[in-house]
Write an enzyme that holds these catalytic residues in place. Structure first.
Site, PDB file in Angstrom:
ATOM      1  N   ASP A   1     -56.602  -1.544  -6.571  1.00  0.00           N
ATOM      2  CA  ASP A   1     -56.572  -0.499  -5.560  1.00  0.00           C
ATOM      3  C   ASP A   1     -57.950   0.132  -5.531  1.00  0.00           C
ATOM      4  OD1 ASP A   1     -53.965  -1.095  -5.182  1.00  0.00           O
ATOM      5  OD2 ASP A   1     -53.147   0.745  -6.018  1.00  0.00           O
TER       6      ASP A   1
ATOM      7  N   ASP B   1     -43.767  -2.063   2.535  1.00  0.00           N
ATOM      8  CA  ASP B   1     -43.314  -1.103   1.522  1.00  0.00           C
ATOM      9  C   ASP B   1     -41.929  -0.624   1.947  1.00  0.00           C
ATOM     10  OD1 ASP B   1     -45.875  -1.353   0.556  1.00  0.00           O
ATOM     11  OD2 ASP B   1     -46.582   0.551   1.383  1.00  0.00           O
TER      12      ASP B   1
END
Lengths: 194, 251
Positions: B11, B130
């Site tokens: 990330d 997600d």
């Protein structure tokens, strides 16, 4: 000088970087003069076969490539387009190798994406590569077993993961993305005698 | 035999690698290029770079980072975070990304997935989904899980396959950051209902979680961040353990 055939066939940056890491200069070009005179030619490929063939035809590369005399390496779609026909978009390809490119059946997930083994290696292209070495593959269509097959892999069925006819070589996997073993195969290709 | 892939996820925020618990409380885990090279060395099969600040801050691309990574590593990598147009994708692929991951933009404009797969080929279009269980339904969420939509996860993934997505990166918001294992039941249903590869994401805490994701969850690949970044699990170790469980891996 190594010529990489430029027909806007997706990501060639990684290939250029891989050659750079081998200390080799390459040029991305569609210029027939440069391609004909290059020591080795790499024919990359990514994306859809029909639009790739259209781009090759528009630039006249479809007639130039089959006439090349130096070692030529087709990668991924570049290997498939060495054949005479592909089910992807049902188009005629370059016809250097007699064979029809087919789609994997729905018995397996399509595309095949990831690392698979290559075996039955029988070519200087695979010098110092062990049988069942892992290579990175990403494709929905495949070249069936042919007289020109020089390595196989298995997904859905056993298929050609590499082919050779005269000065034309093709690999379905991405050597530029296949870690050290992939680098070795690029090195082997660059060391083939003209 | 095609092997199961282990994918460390980096990330990225402001050019640095970070990983938070439930996407909050970010901790610094190093330089992305250096970390990427290290993972490639340690037999990671692929890498994913997600610019987690991108969607919120509308930052367009990670083009420069992509170029540096492509020059350094010799395994495939995917880039995501705030990608919302054909132009965004073209730049990232041109700079050496193998695949791009589209998230919120796909929900806002599903046609984008059709257009991208037509233009660049399905093989380089990953869609990140997600989701979180709300009542009895799995609902798709946006912006790193902050915004709930009414979209049903299973219908959405079918639509994505139909539109030409080449792969699904599924993160269960209920599992992400918990280190209690992947959402195996959901993963297995996604794998059975669709014919494209599914990457499991969210919940990796120990080696048996990966075993479960591949056996019970039938995932094609498993993605994790902090367990790798903080050296809680070594990838080589993990692969040896997976192999002992008869799971095909590249060692």
């Amino acid at each position: 000088m190594i010529a990489i055939i430029d027909y806007e066939a997706g990501n060639v940056k990684s290939l250029q970087f891989a050659l750079e890491r081998l200390g080799v200069k390459s040029i991305l070009t569609a210029d027939p003069k440069i391609i004909i005179n290059a020591e080795k030619v790499i024919f990359p490929g990514q994306g859809a076969a029909a639009s790739a063939m259209k781009k090759l035809k528009d630039s006249g590369l479809d007639t130039l490539i089959p006439k090349l005399k130096q070692p030529v390496l087709g990668i991924c779609l570049g290997m498939q387009l060495l054949c005479d026909f592909t089910e992807e978009g049902n188009v005629n390809a370059l016809g250097i190798i007699s064979g029809k490119v087919k789609r994997f059946s729905d018995n397996v997930k399509v595309p095949q994406m990831g690392w698979n083994t290559i075996s039955g290696l029988q070519n200087p292209l695979f010098n110092n590569i062990k049988n069942y070495e892992f290579m990175y593959l990403i494709h929905s269509y495949f070249v069936p077993l042919l007289a020109e097959t020089i390595a196989v892999s298995q997904y859905d069925l056993i298929y050609s993961v590499a082919v050779q006819k005269n000065n034309f070589y093709g690999v379905q996997f991405h050597p530029e993305k296949s870690s050290k073993a992939g680098q070795q195969i690029l090195h082997n290709f660059l060391n083939l005698s003209p | 035999m095609l092997t199961k892939r282990i994918i460390p996820c980096l990330d990225i925020k402001d050019g640095r690698t970070v990983k938070g618990v439930n996407f909050l409380n970010l901790r610094d885990a190093g330089d992305p290029v250096e970390l990427a090279a290290q993972y490639a060395e340690q037999a990671a099969d692929e890498l994913v770079f997600l610019d987690i600040s991108a969607t919120e801050q509308k930052r367009k691309t990670l083009a420069n980072l992509v170029l540096k990574v492509a020059a350094t590593i010799d395994i495939p990598f995917t880039v995501g975070g705030g990608i919302s147009s054909i132009e965004d994708v073209a730049i990232l692929l041109k700079n050496g990304a193998d695949k791009v991951s589209i998230n919120s933009a796909a929900v806002k404009n599903p046609e984008l997935i059709s257009n991208l797969s037509n233009q660049f080929g399905s093989q380089c279009i990953v869609v990140a989904v997600d989701a979180k269980k709300i009542g009895e339904k799995w609902k798709v969420h946006l912006v790193g899980g902050k915004i709930q939509t009414e979209i049903d996860l299973f219908e959405w993934v079918k639509e994505l396959e139909h539109r030409g997505a080449g792969e699904i990166l599924f993160t269960s918001m209920d599992h992400d950051g918990t280190k209690k294992g992947f959402a195996n039941e959901v993963l297995s249903r996604l794998s059975e209902e669709n014919n494209i590869p599914i990457i499991a994401s969210g919940g990796a805490g120990n080696i048996s979680h990966f075993v479960d994701a591949f056996t019970i969850g039938k995932a094609d690949a498993a993605l994790a961040a902090s367990v790798f970044h903080f050296d809680e699990i070594s990838i080589i170790d993990l692969k040896h353990k997976l192999k002992q469980q008869q799971i095909a891996v590249r060692i």
